[in-house]
Design a protein around this motif. Structure first.
Motif, PDB file in Angstrom:
ATOM      1  N   PHE A  28      -0.078  18.385  16.475  1.00 43.63           N
ATOM      2  CA  PHE A  28       1.529  18.494  16.119  1.00 43.63           C
ATOM      3  C   PHE A  28       1.730  17.089  15.209  1.00 43.63           C
ATOM      4  O   PHE A  28       2.373  17.362  14.132  1.00 43.63           O
ATOM      5  CB  PHE A  28       2.205  18.185  17.517  1.00 43.63           C
ATOM      6  N   ALA A  29       1.253  16.108  15.427  1.00 42.32           N
ATOM      7  CA  ALA A  29       1.468  14.833  14.810  1.00 42.32           C
ATOM      8  C   ALA A  29       0.477  14.036  14.689  1.00 42.32           C
ATOM      9  O   ALA A  29      -0.471  13.909  15.434  1.00 42.32           O
ATOM     10  CB  ALA A  29       2.559  14.024  15.544  1.00 42.32           C
ATOM     11  N   GLN A  30      -0.076  13.555  13.363  1.00 37.87           N
ATOM     12  CA  GLN A  30      -1.200  12.758  12.968  1.00 37.87           C
ATOM     13  C   GLN A  30      -0.789  11.405  12.359  1.00 37.87           C
ATOM     14  O   GLN A  30       0.019  11.422  11.534  1.00 37.87           O
ATOM     15  CB  GLN A  30      -2.070  13.633  12.059  1.00 37.87           C
ATOM     16  N   ARG A  31      -0.990  10.412  12.924  1.00 41.10           N
ATOM     17  CA  ARG A  31      -0.517   9.135  12.387  1.00 41.10           C
ATOM     18  C   ARG A  31      -1.582   8.464  11.507  1.00 41.10           C
ATOM     19  O   ARG A  31      -2.749   8.439  11.929  1.00 41.10           O
ATOM     20  CB  ARG A  31      -0.206   8.189  13.624  1.00 41.10           C
ATOM     21  N   PHE A  32      -1.274   8.198  10.274  1.00 39.73           N
ATOM     22  CA  PHE A  32      -2.272   7.383   9.270  1.00 39.73           C
ATOM     23  C   PHE A  32      -1.989   6.004   9.208  1.00 39.73           C
ATOM     24  O   PHE A  32      -0.872   5.552   9.008  1.00 39.73           O
ATOM     25  CB  PHE A  32      -2.153   8.118   8.007  1.00 39.73           C
TER      26      PHE A  32
ATOM     27  N   VAL B  88       0.862  -1.136  -0.218  1.00 40.33           N
ATOM     28  CA  VAL B  88      -0.072   0.065  -0.042  1.00 40.33           C
ATOM     29  C   VAL B  88       0.786   1.233   0.030  1.00 40.33           C
ATOM     30  O   VAL B  88       0.540   2.162  -0.723  1.00 40.33           O
ATOM     31  CB  VAL B  88      -1.003  -0.072   1.175  1.00 40.33           C
ATOM     32  N   PHE B  89       2.000   1.209   0.883  1.00 41.92           N
ATOM     33  CA  PHE B  89       2.666   2.327   0.730  1.00 41.92           C
ATOM     34  C   PHE B  89       3.673   2.460  -0.596  1.00 41.92           C
ATOM     35  O   PHE B  89       3.812   3.656  -0.923  1.00 41.92           O
ATOM     36  CB  PHE B  89       3.689   2.106   2.089  1.00 41.92           C
ATOM     37  N   SER B  90       3.903   1.445  -0.838  1.00 36.16           N
ATOM     38  CA  SER B  90       4.792   1.417  -2.238  1.00 36.16           C
ATOM     39  C   SER B  90       3.839   2.003  -3.347  1.00 36.16           C
ATOM     40  O   SER B  90       4.248   2.755  -3.949  1.00 36.16           O
ATOM     41  CB  SER B  90       5.216  -0.111  -2.428  1.00 36.16           C
ATOM     42  N   GLU B  91       2.612   1.597  -3.471  1.00 41.63           N
ATOM     43  CA  GLU B  91       1.458   2.348  -4.473  1.00 41.63           C
ATOM     44  C   GLU B  91       1.621   3.694  -4.157  1.00 41.63           C
ATOM     45  O   GLU B  91       1.407   4.538  -5.143  1.00 41.63           O
ATOM     46  CB  GLU B  91       0.272   1.426  -4.364  1.00 41.63           C
ATOM     47  N   LEU B  92       1.328   4.130  -2.958  1.00 44.19           N
ATOM     48  CA  LEU B  92       1.470   5.531  -2.640  1.00 44.19           C
ATOM     49  C   LEU B  92       2.533   6.332  -3.393  1.00 44.19           C
ATOM     50  O   LEU B  92       2.503   7.417  -3.967  1.00 44.19           O
ATOM     51  CB  LEU B  92       1.272   5.938  -1.144  1.00 44.19           C
ATOM     52  N   LEU B  93       3.921   5.831  -3.125  1.00 45.65           N
ATOM     53  CA  LEU B  93       5.032   6.300  -3.501  1.00 45.65           C
ATOM     54  C   LEU B  93       4.998   6.182  -5.148  1.00 45.65           C
ATOM     55  O   LEU B  93       5.495   7.348  -5.553  1.00 45.65           O
ATOM     56  CB  LEU B  93       6.147   5.726  -2.960  1.00 45.65           C
TER      57      LEU B  93
ATOM     58  N   ALA C 193       1.913  20.989  -7.137  1.00 54.67           N
ATOM     59  CA  ALA C 193       2.220  20.285  -5.506  1.00 54.67           C
ATOM     60  C   ALA C 193       0.927  20.109  -5.224  1.00 54.67           C
ATOM     61  O   ALA C 193       0.792  18.831  -4.564  1.00 54.67           O
ATOM     62  CB  ALA C 193       2.862  21.321  -4.746  1.00 54.67           C
ATOM     63  N   ALA C 194      -0.080  20.753  -5.548  1.00 49.16           N
ATOM     64  CA  ALA C 194      -1.549  20.546  -5.136  1.00 49.16           C
ATOM     65  C   ALA C 194      -2.120  19.203  -5.583  1.00 49.16           C
ATOM     66  O   ALA C 194      -3.214  18.641  -4.964  1.00 49.16           O
ATOM     67  CB  ALA C 194      -2.348  21.772  -5.097  1.00 49.16           C
ATOM     68  N   ASP C 195      -1.815  18.801  -6.816  1.00 43.97           N
ATOM     69  CA  ASP C 195      -2.275  17.533  -7.081  1.00 43.97           C
ATOM     70  C   ASP C 195      -1.516  16.416  -6.950  1.00 43.97           C
ATOM     71  O   ASP C 195      -1.735  15.222  -7.150  1.00 43.97           O
ATOM     72  CB  ASP C 195      -2.288  17.888  -8.874  1.00 43.97           C
ATOM     73  N   ARG C 196      -0.555  16.577  -5.893  1.00 44.86           N
ATOM     74  CA  ARG C 196       0.374  15.253  -5.944  1.00 44.86           C
ATOM     75  C   ARG C 196      -0.145  14.572  -4.574  1.00 44.86           C
ATOM     76  O   ARG C 196      -0.618  15.209  -3.746  1.00 44.86           O
ATOM     77  CB  ARG C 196       2.021  15.673  -5.516  1.00 44.86           C
ATOM     78  N   PRO C 197      -0.196  13.377  -4.681  1.00 45.91           N
ATOM     79  CA  PRO C 197      -0.756  12.498  -3.547  1.00 45.91           C
ATOM     80  C   PRO C 197      -0.227  12.963  -1.982  1.00 45.91           C
ATOM     81  O   PRO C 197      -1.043  12.948  -0.882  1.00 45.91           O
ATOM     82  CB  PRO C 197      -0.389  11.044  -3.682  1.00 45.91           C
ATOM     83  N   LEU C 198       1.134  13.044  -2.043  1.00 45.85           N
ATOM     84  CA  LEU C 198       1.759  13.451  -0.547  1.00 45.85           C
ATOM     85  C   LEU C 198       1.360  14.894   0.020  1.00 45.85           C
ATOM     86  O   LEU C 198       0.930  15.023   1.019  1.00 45.85           O
ATOM     87  CB  LEU C 198       3.333  13.245  -0.664  1.00 45.85           C
ATOM     88  N   TYR C 199       1.096  15.732  -0.879  1.00 47.91           N
ATOM     89  CA  TYR C 199       0.390  16.900  -0.639  1.00 47.91           C
ATOM     90  C   TYR C 199      -0.785  16.912  -0.210  1.00 47.91           C
ATOM     91  O   TYR C 199      -1.362  17.412   0.761  1.00 47.91           O
ATOM     92  CB  TYR C 199       1.003  18.101  -1.782  1.00 47.91           C
ATOM     93  N   ARG C 200      -1.724  16.149  -0.775  1.00 46.41           N
ATOM     94  CA  ARG C 200      -3.100  15.770  -0.613  1.00 46.41           C
ATOM     95  C   ARG C 200      -3.193  15.266   0.814  1.00 46.41           C
ATOM     96  O   ARG C 200      -4.103  15.598   1.539  1.00 46.41           O
ATOM     97  CB  ARG C 200      -3.798  15.140  -1.750  1.00 46.41           C
ATOM     98  N   LEU C 201      -2.415  14.096   1.009  1.00 47.40           N
ATOM     99  CA  LEU C 201      -2.295  13.763   2.203  1.00 47.40           C
ATOM    100  C   LEU C 201      -1.872  14.805   3.382  1.00 47.40           C
ATOM    101  O   LEU C 201      -2.536  14.494   4.534  1.00 47.40           O
ATOM    102  CB  LEU C 201      -1.291  12.605   2.276  1.00 47.40           C
TER     103      LEU C 201
ATOM    104  N   VAL D 247      -4.273   4.842   4.745  1.00 44.58           N
ATOM    105  CA  VAL D 247      -3.581   5.153   3.466  1.00 44.58           C
ATOM    106  C   VAL D 247      -4.242   4.210   2.415  1.00 44.58           C
ATOM    107  O   VAL D 247      -4.209   4.631   1.385  1.00 44.58           O
ATOM    108  CB  VAL D 247      -2.176   4.741   3.891  1.00 44.58           C
ATOM    109  N   SER D 248      -4.512   3.075   2.860  1.00 44.12           N
ATOM    110  CA  SER D 248      -5.152   2.034   1.760  1.00 44.12           C
ATOM    111  C   SER D 248      -6.355   2.809   1.219  1.00 44.12           C
ATOM    112  O   SER D 248      -6.505   2.566  -0.136  1.00 44.12           O
ATOM    113  CB  SER D 248      -5.343   0.690   2.403  1.00 44.12           C
ATOM    114  N   ARG D 249      -7.179   3.272   1.870  1.00 47.33           N
ATOM    115  CA  ARG D 249      -8.515   3.788   1.334  1.00 47.33           C
ATOM    116  C   ARG D 249      -8.052   5.098   0.582  1.00 47.33           C
ATOM    117  O   ARG D 249      -8.603   5.411  -0.509  1.00 47.33           O
ATOM    118  CB  ARG D 249      -9.365   4.348   2.710  1.00 47.33           C
TER     119      ARG D 249
END
Length: 191
Positions: free
Chosen positions: A174-178, A139-144, A157-165, A183-185
């Motif tokens: 301060f910190a949000q853990r996904f 799942v994380f590999s597919e995200l990358l 940048a606004a259209d890239r997956p990491l920016y959207r996340l 991430v799969s959804r």
């Protein structure tokens, strides 16, 4: 590093000066030392920290070098931290052994732009994650890979997956853990 050390010394001197006014010269020096030692340690620890990929392992060097095998990691999470308007998207690898964790920063965004990990590093990390079956690294590999495809298309940048996340994480924390499920959804909704 030099600016961090100067800041630590100035901060310690300010507290030492206040302590010196209230309790005398010896008290001021003790307060300055007590404040300076942990701050200098943190600055030096941060300056020495290096992280690199070697095969399927992440090597993290601070005072010593530790190796975290990506394929054997039993838990992988995506972490979004928000510090003064800068959001950092990171992978948190946990091998469930003492000292066998690593945090890999994938991207840092501020406003509508930011800085992202290089193409080669992301591809090597995606390849290593693909082989992890225990923590569902696919799942994380597919995200990358989706991030790399978006970058290859020339998306902003606004259209890239990491920016959207990063922008999907609630502000004020301060910190949000996904977790892998979240991430799969998210990955399932990518084109």
């Amino acid at each position: 590093m030099i600016s961090g050390l100067c800041g630590a010394v100035l901060f310690a001197a300010a507290f030492g000066g206040i302590g010196g006014l209230l309790g005398g010269q010896v008290v001021g020096l003790v307060v300055a030392a007590v404040v300076a030692v942990p701050l200098v340690y943190v600055v030096l620890w941060t300056a020495r920290r290096r992280l690199w990929l070697e095969g399927n392992s992440v090597l993290v060097r601070t005072w010593r070098t530790r190796r975290v095998d990506i394929v054997q990691a039993s838990r992988i999470d995506l972490l979004v931290t928000d510090v003064r308007g800068m959001r950092t998207v990171s992978l948190l690898l946990n091998a469930r052994q003492r000292g066998k964790t690593a945090k890999i920063d994938l991207a840092v965004y501020a406003g509508t732009g930011g800085r992202e990990q290089g193409v080669l590093a992301l591809r090597r990390l995606a390849n290593a994650l693909m082989n992890n079956i225990e923590a569902n690294g696919m799942v994380f590999s597919e995200l990358l890979v989706a991030q790399l495809k978006s970058e290859a298309r020339g998306d902003g940048a606004a259209d890239r997956p990491l920016y959207r996340l990063a922008s999907a994480a609630p502000s004020g924390r301060f910190a949000q853990r996904f977790t892998m499920d979240a991430v799969s959804r998210f990955v399932a909704r990518l084109d």
